[in-house]
Write an enzyme that holds these catalytic residues in place. Sequence first.
Site, short mmCIF file in Angstrom:
data_model
loop_
_atom_site.label_atom_id
_atom_site.label_comp_id
_atom_site.label_asym_id
_atom_site.label_seq_id
_atom_site.Cartn_x
_atom_site.Cartn_y
_atom_site.Cartn_z
N SER A 155 0.80 -1.22 0.00
CA SER A 155 0.00 0.00 0.00
C SER A 155 0.84 1.27 0.00
CB SER A 155 -0.97 0.00 1.18
OG SER A 155 -0.30 -0.27 2.39
N HIS A 215 1.33 4.69 4.42
CA HIS A 215 0.48 5.29 3.39
C HIS A 215 0.86 6.75 3.15
CE1 HIS A 215 -2.96 2.21 4.39
NE2 HIS A 215 -1.87 1.65 3.92
#
Length: 372
Positions: free
Chosen positions: A138, A193
């Site tokens: 991610s 992230h």
Amino acid sequence: MPDAPPPPPRLYDLLLARTTRLPVTLLLIATNALIFGLMLNAGAGLWHSNNGVQLAWGANFGPATQDGQWWRLGSALFLHFGLIHIVMNLWALWDGGQLVERIYGHLRFAVIYFVSGLSGNLLSLVIQGNDAVSGGASGAIFGIYGALLIYVWRERKLLDPHEFRWLFWAGAAFTCVSIGLGLVVPGIDNSAHIGGLLAGALLGTLLGRPVLGDSPWPRWQRGAAGLSWAAAIAGLLTHIPPPSYRWSEEIAARQEIREFLERETRIQASWQDIIRQDRLNAESIQELAKRIEFEITEPYGESLEQFSQLTLDESAPSAEQIESLRAYSEKRREVSQALADQLRARSQFGPTLPHRRGMPPAAPASPDTAGQ
């Protein structure tokens, strides 16, 4: 009336006509899926994998990464904690990768993906430190979306207004919702992230190229983006919290615990064989005393020595068990030696085996120390 100017060409159609193949995106999807399958075959859970499996395959974790295993910042990009985790990541990778690889080209896309992922994992190491075992693509995927948003915003005047609104606001909504979920759902590594997103935006500026027009991006913008990224990485490297313990020492402790439990099984088998002998002559009792020393006292002495030689920080997961087993081994060694001495002393008074309550209970079973 003069004819209305033709509408701007659609970016997606132009990209698709210029680049039909997506080798990097497809290779990344296939590699992540393959590694997930191999981990399932190695014992990982379909819906959730425990930290022990992830650590064995290269997850990012302060005590391990900082113990000379810096490659975990990269290997963690290919590890996922369950089916939902990998499906969501691979869907996002395909959705964003097919645009960004065509916009930036294969090599620059690969650079954005991996450098963003490494940057996100480095920020995760600074923020999470010793508190979490992390993995997943991610951070790199957020880097892709960061580069996409920067490109769309930079070229917004050349884009069809409807296409701009769709690409930019849909991409921005995806990133905001994903980060928002990370704030309310436990177990999501939001630091990776955010780090990946910011790195992708900076790298997208540094590596950006015109697609719809001929005007190159200003050099000062590229230079500022590159310097900002380098300064951020330097700052992160100087603010990594010290590990609470050394991973190599914890691994050595776990190996010693496994060896002790195997040794304990053999010792208990020998002890059960010894106590079956009820009546012996004086010569046999002497031999039995030697057997107790050889099969029980000496193995416990070996365990005691090995446990005493281990260097393990008190905060390590196995520290308490190591100390417990060290004390247990010392007690068993002393009691078994006393029993052997008692046998020799009594052999001159008769062939009866001494009372058999001299040994303490067996060692406790080893708890699961694989997770953190």
